[in-house]
Design a protein around this motif. Structure first.
Motif, short mmCIF file in Angstrom:
data_model
loop_
_atom_site.label_atom_id
_atom_site.label_comp_id
_atom_site.label_asym_id
_atom_site.label_seq_id
_atom_site.Cartn_x
_atom_site.Cartn_y
_atom_site.Cartn_z
N ALA A 66 27.29 30.15 40.41
CA ALA A 66 28.67 30.43 39.94
C ALA A 66 28.56 31.49 38.84
O ALA A 66 29.34 32.45 38.70
N ILE A 67 27.59 31.25 37.83
CA ILE A 67 27.72 31.80 36.56
C ILE A 67 27.16 33.03 36.70
O ILE A 67 27.70 34.22 36.25
N ASN A 68 26.19 33.05 37.56
CA ASN A 68 25.44 34.48 37.91
C ASN A 68 26.74 35.43 38.81
O ASN A 68 26.50 36.53 38.68
N ALA A 69 27.28 34.70 39.72
CA ALA A 69 28.14 35.39 40.57
C ALA A 69 29.27 35.88 39.49
O ALA A 69 29.72 37.20 39.75
N ILE A 70 29.73 35.32 38.57
CA ILE A 70 30.80 35.74 37.63
C ILE A 70 30.44 36.96 36.78
O ILE A 70 30.89 37.80 36.66
N MET A 71 29.11 36.83 36.14
CA MET A 71 28.51 38.00 35.67
C MET A 71 28.37 39.33 36.24
O MET A 71 28.65 40.23 35.88
N ALA A 72 28.26 39.03 37.66
CA ALA A 72 28.00 40.11 38.89
C ALA A 72 29.49 40.52 39.03
O ALA A 72 29.61 41.87 39.68
N GLY A 73 30.65 39.88 38.87
CA GLY A 73 31.85 40.41 39.30
C GLY A 73 32.32 40.16 40.74
O GLY A 73 33.32 40.35 41.12
N ALA A 74 31.39 39.10 41.11
CA ALA A 74 31.71 38.65 42.81
C ALA A 74 32.95 37.73 42.85
O ALA A 74 32.94 36.82 41.72
N PRO A 75 33.70 37.68 43.69
CA PRO A 75 34.88 36.79 43.94
C PRO A 75 34.19 35.39 44.23
O PRO A 75 33.29 35.07 44.90
N ALA A 76 35.13 34.30 44.09
CA ALA A 76 34.78 32.99 44.36
C ALA A 76 34.87 32.75 45.75
O ALA A 76 33.97 32.04 46.29
N ASP A 77 35.38 33.55 46.41
CA ASP A 77 35.48 33.18 47.93
C ASP A 77 34.21 33.65 48.54
O ASP A 77 34.09 33.67 49.78
#
Length: 348
Positions: A66-77
């Motif tokens: 989740a941390i890396n997804a947030i940094m990348a701008g990826a959506p939670a879904d």
């Protein structure tokens, strides 16, 4: 736990010095953002996604993902797709450790099938391999950041990639245009119906262009002969096996499908065409190639068997082009189901 300023500029400066970034702006993964992301994704922060991400072998939890997804701008879904992709790449046959450390310019490519393609609005038509606005680049980038920040993939240190490639920043993430394919979807042919992701070790894209062909066999001929690039990893004298991914635009697929309604027949035809005479190589190459059992009727095939020619339909209706994506060679393509909260049956 480290306390870092949530100011985007300050965080970017800090993350760059710390080696967390890829040169593009990062979204600060504040505790509130991480908690909200995990709640939206219905994810347990401590759940282990994979036991060890190579080359360093550190475990990846839902929280780290989740941390890396947030940094990348990826959506939670996109979390179910990210989880499935990580597990596909974690399969022993995928050889992620070697893929991350090699001198080659390989990157895991993700081809998505089923309802999740539409749910995440992943590109499958014109420009599907890059340039379409949407979540695909951020999803691919999230996985690349996991490779960097969890797995420890560092250029010139744990990764010896001579050149690298653009896909090592934003990944390569797209969907198959199943509705326009005359054949069953790729994931279904690999044993997975519904939402699924296929991970493939991609060396890069090779454009195939033709403006004169009028029949399916003419199109197959130009694609097959274009696949036979002597410098592709599939032709290396030490390569025991390889695969190749062929993307056919929907207009060409309709024409080719009339001549080759059976996908196995098309795979065999492309396999036959994607070969070169052994005499094309200098004499000292002959013995190693022959010892691998690579020579048949005086010709060396790009891949050993027709089922190693992977075919999918994607791209724009403007036609004129197909894309060949050669594999790294030592990795085998893997497909995993994408399990979304809506696809899990409620109890009772």
């Amino acid at each position: 736990m480290r306390e870092v300023s949530a100011d985007p500029v300050a965080f970017q400066d800090y993350a760059t010095v710390a080696g967390w970034g890829d040169g593009l702006p990062l979204v600060p993964p504040t505790p509130d953002r991480v908690a909200r992301f995990l709640r939206t994704a219905h994810a347990d922060p401590d759940q282990v996604v994979v036991d060890g991400v190579p080359p360093l072998g550190a475990p990846c939890t839902m929280e780290k993902l989740a941390i890396n997804a947030i940094m990348a701008g990826a959506p939670a879904d996109s979390m179910p797709l990210l989880v499935a992709a990580m597990r596909a790449m974690d399969a022993p046959d995928f050889e992620l450790h070697s893929l991350n450390a090699t001198t080659g310019s390989v990157v895991p490519l993700l081809l998505v099938n089923g309802p999740v393609r539409a749910q995440l609005d992943l590109p499958h038509g014109a420009g599907c391999l890059g340039g379409v606005a949407g979540s695909a680049p951020a999803i691919g980038r999230a996985l690349r950041l996991v490779m960097r920040n969890v797995g420890g993939q560092k250029v010139g240190v744990t990764s010896q990639s001579t050149f690298g490639q653009p896909g090592r920043v934003a990944g390569i993430v797209f969907g198959e245009w199943e509705e326009r394919s005359p054949w069953a979807p790729l994931a279904e042919r690999r044993g997975h119906t519904g939402s699924a992701v296929t991970a493939y070790g991609a060396m890069g894209t090779l454009n195939v262009c033709d403006v004169l062909a009028q029949t399916g066999e003419e199109l197959v001929s130009i694609i097959g002969r274009s696949m036979a690039v002597p410098g592709a990893n599939g032709f290396l004298s030490g390569t025991a096996f390889s695969e190749v991914l062929v993307l056919i635009n929907p207009t060409w697929a309709e024409v080719i499908g009339r001549d080759h309604p059976d996908i196995a027949d098309l795979q065999r035809r492309l396999w036959e065409l994607a070969s070169l005479p052994l005499s094309d190589w200098p004499r000292r190459y002959h013995e190693p190639i022959e010892q691998r059992g690579r020579v048949r009727n005086g010709r060396v095939h790009l891949v050993q068997d027709p089922d190693q020619v992977l075919i999918a339909v994607a791209g724009g209706e403007g036609a004129l082009h197909a894309t060949v994506i050669h594999s790294w060679g030592a990795t085998l393509t893997t497909t995993r189901p994408v399990v979304t909260p809506s696809s899990v049956e409620s109890p009772g």
